[in-house]
Design a protein around this motif. Structure first.
Motif, PDB file in Angstrom:
ATOM      1  N   GLN A   1      -3.708   0.869   1.063  1.00 45.07           N
ATOM      2  CA  GLN A   1      -5.007   0.701   1.609  1.00 45.07           C
ATOM      3  C   GLN A   1      -5.591   2.197   1.955  1.00 45.07           C
ATOM      4  O   GLN A   1      -5.696   2.448   3.187  1.00 45.07           O
ATOM      5  CB  GLN A   1      -5.391  -0.415   2.666  1.00 45.07           C
ATOM      6  CG  GLN A   1      -4.844  -1.646   2.473  1.00 45.07           C
ATOM      7  CD  GLN A   1      -5.674  -2.155   0.990  1.00 45.07           C
ATOM      8  OE1 GLN A   1      -6.881  -2.007   0.854  1.00 45.07           O
ATOM      9  NE2 GLN A   1      -5.290  -2.706   0.183  1.00 45.07           N
ATOM     10  N   TYR A   2      -5.470   3.075   1.167  1.00 43.74           N
ATOM     11  CA  TYR A   2      -5.527   4.638   1.243  1.00 43.74           C
ATOM     12  C   TYR A   2      -6.981   4.995   2.011  1.00 43.74           C
ATOM     13  O   TYR A   2      -6.964   5.615   3.065  1.00 43.74           O
ATOM     14  CB  TYR A   2      -5.182   5.498   0.205  1.00 43.74           C
ATOM     15  CG  TYR A   2      -3.717   5.164  -0.582  1.00 43.74           C
ATOM     16  CD1 TYR A   2      -2.725   5.497   0.434  1.00 43.74           C
ATOM     17  CD2 TYR A   2      -3.798   4.803  -1.488  1.00 43.74           C
ATOM     18  CE1 TYR A   2      -1.363   5.279  -0.100  1.00 43.74           C
ATOM     19  CE2 TYR A   2      -2.564   4.570  -2.252  1.00 43.74           C
ATOM     20  CZ  TYR A   2      -1.413   4.673  -1.596  1.00 43.74           C
ATOM     21  OH  TYR A   2      -0.112   4.632  -2.046  1.00 43.74           O
ATOM     22  N   SER A   3      -8.031   4.266   1.683  1.00 45.02           N
ATOM     23  CA  SER A   3      -9.270   4.579   2.376  1.00 45.02           C
ATOM     24  C   SER A   3      -9.491   4.191   3.745  1.00 45.02           C
ATOM     25  O   SER A   3      -9.743   4.961   4.803  1.00 45.02           O
ATOM     26  CB  SER A   3     -10.431   4.098   1.424  1.00 45.02           C
ATOM     27  OG  SER A   3     -11.617   4.274   1.809  1.00 45.02           O
ATOM     28  N   ALA A   4      -8.917   3.037   4.050  1.00 44.15           N
ATOM     29  CA  ALA A   4      -8.936   2.589   5.562  1.00 44.15           C
ATOM     30  C   ALA A   4      -8.051   3.352   6.218  1.00 44.15           C
ATOM     31  O   ALA A   4      -8.135   3.580   7.476  1.00 44.15           O
ATOM     32  CB  ALA A   4      -8.506   1.068   5.472  1.00 44.15           C
ATOM     33  N   ALA A   5      -6.854   3.441   5.686  1.00 41.48           N
ATOM     34  CA  ALA A   5      -5.739   4.360   6.307  1.00 41.48           C
ATOM     35  C   ALA A   5      -6.149   5.700   6.913  1.00 41.48           C
ATOM     36  O   ALA A   5      -5.996   6.343   8.084  1.00 41.48           O
ATOM     37  CB  ALA A   5      -4.488   4.192   5.460  1.00 41.48           C
TER      38      ALA A   5
END
Length: 375
Positions: free
Chosen positions: A96-100
């Protein structure tokens, strides 16, 4: 050595050097684990800092041999002191790269404003490294390029300049860093910059001299971990395709001003003078670009950065080829008033292949759960 009584105590920096130099990764990790377990289980500041520092080294070693799940576990349990940090690491682990990335950035901003406290310096470094890594996964190269310029991070600046085709910036960064940290990636950047400068012979020498780096890197990787070789194999593919790009560049130089058989036949039939028509792609060029490159792809489950590394240089090469054939077409139109169907082939050649690579990369991004990157 682990069974010695009393136990052998070695500096952690020395252990890390031994792991990377003599292929003793798992032995060194076992040493470090033993040191962590030997520490007293209390909340003393000195003990806590020692645990965090040791676990941070273990995390780096796991990352270097591509044992990502172990690395995330060590970071979450042994380095992170805040719940927000653990949540960020878990988001990154589950792609979940965007949220991370947003979570890491919020932590950094809250730290600078004094909202977040009771964290370790290594934890702060973890937030910055995590934000950078997630931004790479999201292919936001322009943002990272600006960040690298502000922070004067030469390694990121070189990578972003290479990805964005900013060759003057890449040349300046390579000149500034000199011979320090000379390795596979930096040598590839140097070869590509030399190629773009038109120094084909010098680029060929650089690529031929890169083999010792691959041999050394291969020998120090643990044979029990297949994933540790993935990144190196990807770099080997970049080397092969860089050499193929050299051959294509040489062919383009040979094709400049070369008349095609169709042009010659037309001139002979009309009784006119022989004009230099647009060059047609050679069979060897078609084999590389239309047959071999589309079949030589990373695995679908490989990391998106591996796909991006391969496709990035291909798109550079294909763009140069397309520009060359478009220039040839424009020159032909100036020389001839009439345009035949065969003369359209050089214009299309390279354009279709660029579109195919972009569509394929977008499809891979969607398969990896990143539709925003695909669009």
């Amino acid at each position: 050595a682990l069974n010695c009584d009393p136990p052998i105590s070695l500096p952690h920096d020395l252990l890390r050097y031994l792991a990377r130099t003599f292929n003793t990764w798992h032995t060194v990790i076992a040493f470090l684990d033993r040191d962590v377990l030997a520490l007293p289980h209390d909340d003393a500041s000195a003990t806590r800092n020692t645990v965090v520092q040791t676990n941070s080294i273990i995390n780096v070693l796991y990352k270097q041999i591509a044992e990502d799940d172990h690395a995330y576990s060590i970071v979450s349990q042994g380095v992170c002191l805040l719940d927000q940090s653990r949540n960020s690491v878990l988001l990154e682990q589950f792609r979940q790269y965007s949220a991370a990335r947003d979570s890491y950035v919020n932590l950094l901003m809250n730290t600078s404003s004094g909202i977040v406290q009771n964290y370790s310096p290594l934890e702060s470094e973890l937030w910055e490294a995590g934000a950078i890594e997630c931004t790479k996964k999201l292919s936001q190269w322009e943002s990272l390029h600006e960040f690298a310029k502000v922070q004067e991070n030469a390694q990121i600046q070189m990578e972003m300049a290479w990805r964005l085709n900013d060759w003057p910036s890449l040349k300046e960064t390579l000149y500034r860093t000199g011979d320090e940290d000379q390795g596979i990636v930096k040598t590839l950047y140097t070869a590509h910059m030399t190629m773009q400068s038109g120094k084909i012979a010098d680029a060929e020498v650089i690529l031929n001299n890169i083999s010792p780096y691959f041999i050394k890197s291969w020998q120090v990787l643990p044979p029990s971990s297949e994933r540790s070789f993935t990144r190196l194999l990807n770099q080997m593919q970049q080397l092969v395709e860089s050499k193929e790009s050299l051959l294509l560049t040489k062919e383009i130089r040979e094709l400049k001003g070369k008349p095609t058989s169709n042009t010659a036949a037309s001139a002979a039939a009309g009784g006119g003078s022989l004009l230099a028509g647009p060059a047609l792609p050679s069979p060897n060029m078609k084999n590389y670009i239309q047959h071999w490159w589309p079949e030589r792809l990373p695995n679908r489950w490989d990391d998106v950065t591996l796909w991006s590394d391969i496709f990035n240089w291909r798109l550079h090469t294909l763009t140069d080829i397309r520009i060359f054939f478009e220039q040839q077409q424009q020159m032909s139109q100036q020389q001839q008033q009439q345009q035949s169907q065969e003369l359209q082939i050089p214009v299309a050649f390279g354009t279709h292949e660029i579109a195919w690579h972009c569509i394929t990369l977008a499809n891979v991004m969607r398969k990896h759960g990143q539709p925003e990157v695909a669009y």
